[in-house]
Design a protein around this motif. Structure first.
Motif, PDB file in Angstrom:
ATOM      1  N   GLU A 227       0.824  -1.212   0.000  1.00 29.35           N
ATOM      2  CA  GLU A 227       0.000   0.000   0.000  1.00 29.35           C
ATOM      3  C   GLU A 227       0.855   1.257   0.000  1.00 29.35           C
ATOM      4  O   GLU A 227       0.485   2.270  -0.614  1.00 29.35           O
ATOM      5  N   ALA A 232      -3.568   3.808  -1.006  1.00 23.06           N
ATOM      6  CA  ALA A 232      -4.703   3.168  -0.332  1.00 23.06           C
ATOM      7  C   ALA A 232      -5.891   2.951  -1.257  1.00 23.06           C
ATOM      8  O   ALA A 232      -6.801   2.189  -0.928  1.00 23.06           O
ATOM      9  N   LEU A 237      -5.648  -4.192  -3.964  1.00 20.03           N
ATOM     10  CA  LEU A 237      -5.302  -4.300  -2.550  1.00 20.03           C
ATOM     11  C   LEU A 237      -6.561  -4.501  -1.703  1.00 20.03           C
ATOM     12  O   LEU A 237      -6.579  -5.313  -0.768  1.00 20.03           O
TER      13      LEU A 237
END
Length: 316
Positions: A227, A232, A237
């Motif tokens: 990350e 983010a 992810l």
């Protein structure tokens, strides 16, 4: 009096063990609501060659019939499954949950846990885009291992996301048209010396600095480290974090670990991929698979999300 090299005979005492494995597979699949299917062990070579250039393409047992048709013994089940679904795509109700125990053949160098034929339990969920499909397949595989008497501490399921790896490569300045070759090269880590893998990366068009950066990715050990590079907002992810959350719901989160080195050599995988290994690291993968959202389109079917797993009988 021996069978051909790499092939096996099953005497009654061998069948007792084989049946124990097969029974565990079938019972776990039925408990999870998967429906059985099967197909001929002989497949059209054209279907299998849609993935030309991969290692498995060089390992196919091929032949021509008396009419000159190019045929092959199937090396895996997924292309056949895709062909069967594409043939009836307008009449099937999705999502599908299918399973089979299929004999597969590959002409390859034999090592411990690898023959030139094996039986493989395939689980596939087709038509479900959510990560719940991956979680359900992994939970079903864990259920089968439990039925065989294998304790949870005896194995770990290593998971990664090829889409995340592509994001990481892009952040390192490696062009998208080089990603497939990089995946294939890095997937050989542990099978070939790093020097040989470096040569494969350079053959793919990476300069020495870019090849070194690709190797550096394999040092990532945690999702937080990934990350820090991709940010983010990464959907890939987020899918991995959701898989770990669902694994906890199924009670198998103690067996899942993130491993950036899990890539899977087959080009049709698109997103989450996984491989299970014995904790001691003595054997080849127990099972492996992942998401292949584009495979049906390569043989003329409509775009359809899919997740599948292959679990061979030799290692277990």
């Amino acid at each position: 009096f021996e069978p051909p090299r790499g092939m096996r005979d099953f005497y009654p005492e061998d069948m007792a063990w084989r049946n124990r494995v097969f029974d565990a597979w079938r019972a776990a699949a039925v408990r999870a609501g998967f429906a059985p299917y099967d197909a001929s062990v002989v497949e059209s070579l054209e279907i299998l060659e849609r993935k030309a250039g991969e290692e498995v393409s060089e390992q196919i047992y091929t032949f021509e019939d008396k009419s000159g048709r190019k045929l092959a013994l199937r090396p895996e089940m997924t292309p056949t499954l895709a062909r069967m679904i594409a043939a009836r795509q307008g009449r099937l109700q999705f999502p599908l949950k299918w399973f089979t125990v299929a004999q597969c053949f590959r002409y390859e160098r034999m090592t411990r846990g690898r023959k030139r034929e094996h039986y493989q339990w395939n689980l596939d969920i087709v038509g479900e885009a959510a990560v719940s499909a991956e979680a359900e397949i992994l939970a079903t595989a864990a259920d089968a291992l439990s039925a065989m008497g294998l304790p949870a501490a005896a194995y770990r399921i290593r998971v990664n996301n090829r889409a995340l790896l592509a994001e990481l490569l892009a952040k390192l300045g490696i062009a998208g048209d080089q990603h497939a070759a990089v995946f294939l090269a890095l997937d050989k880590r542990g099978k070939l010396p790093d020097e040989e893998i470096g040569k494969l990366l350079r053959t793919a068009g990476l300069d020495p600095a870019a090849a070194a950066r690709a190797f550096d990715l394999l040092a990532i050990r945690a999702l937080d480290q990934a990350e820090a590079i991709v940010g983010a907002g990464s959907a890939a992810l987020a899918d991995l974090r959701e898989l770990f959350r669902l694994a906890a719901v199924y009670g198998i989160d103690d067996r899942l670990v993130f491993d950036i080195g899990v890539i899977r050599g087959l080009a049709y995988y698109t997103d989450i991929v996984f491989e299970a290994f014995d904790t001691a690291g003595k054997f080849r993968a127990i099972f492996g698979g992942g998401r292949y959202d584009s495979l049906l389109t390569t043989i003329g079917g409509a775009p359809t999300p899919a997740v599948g797993m292959g679990f061979g009988d030799v290692v277990v």
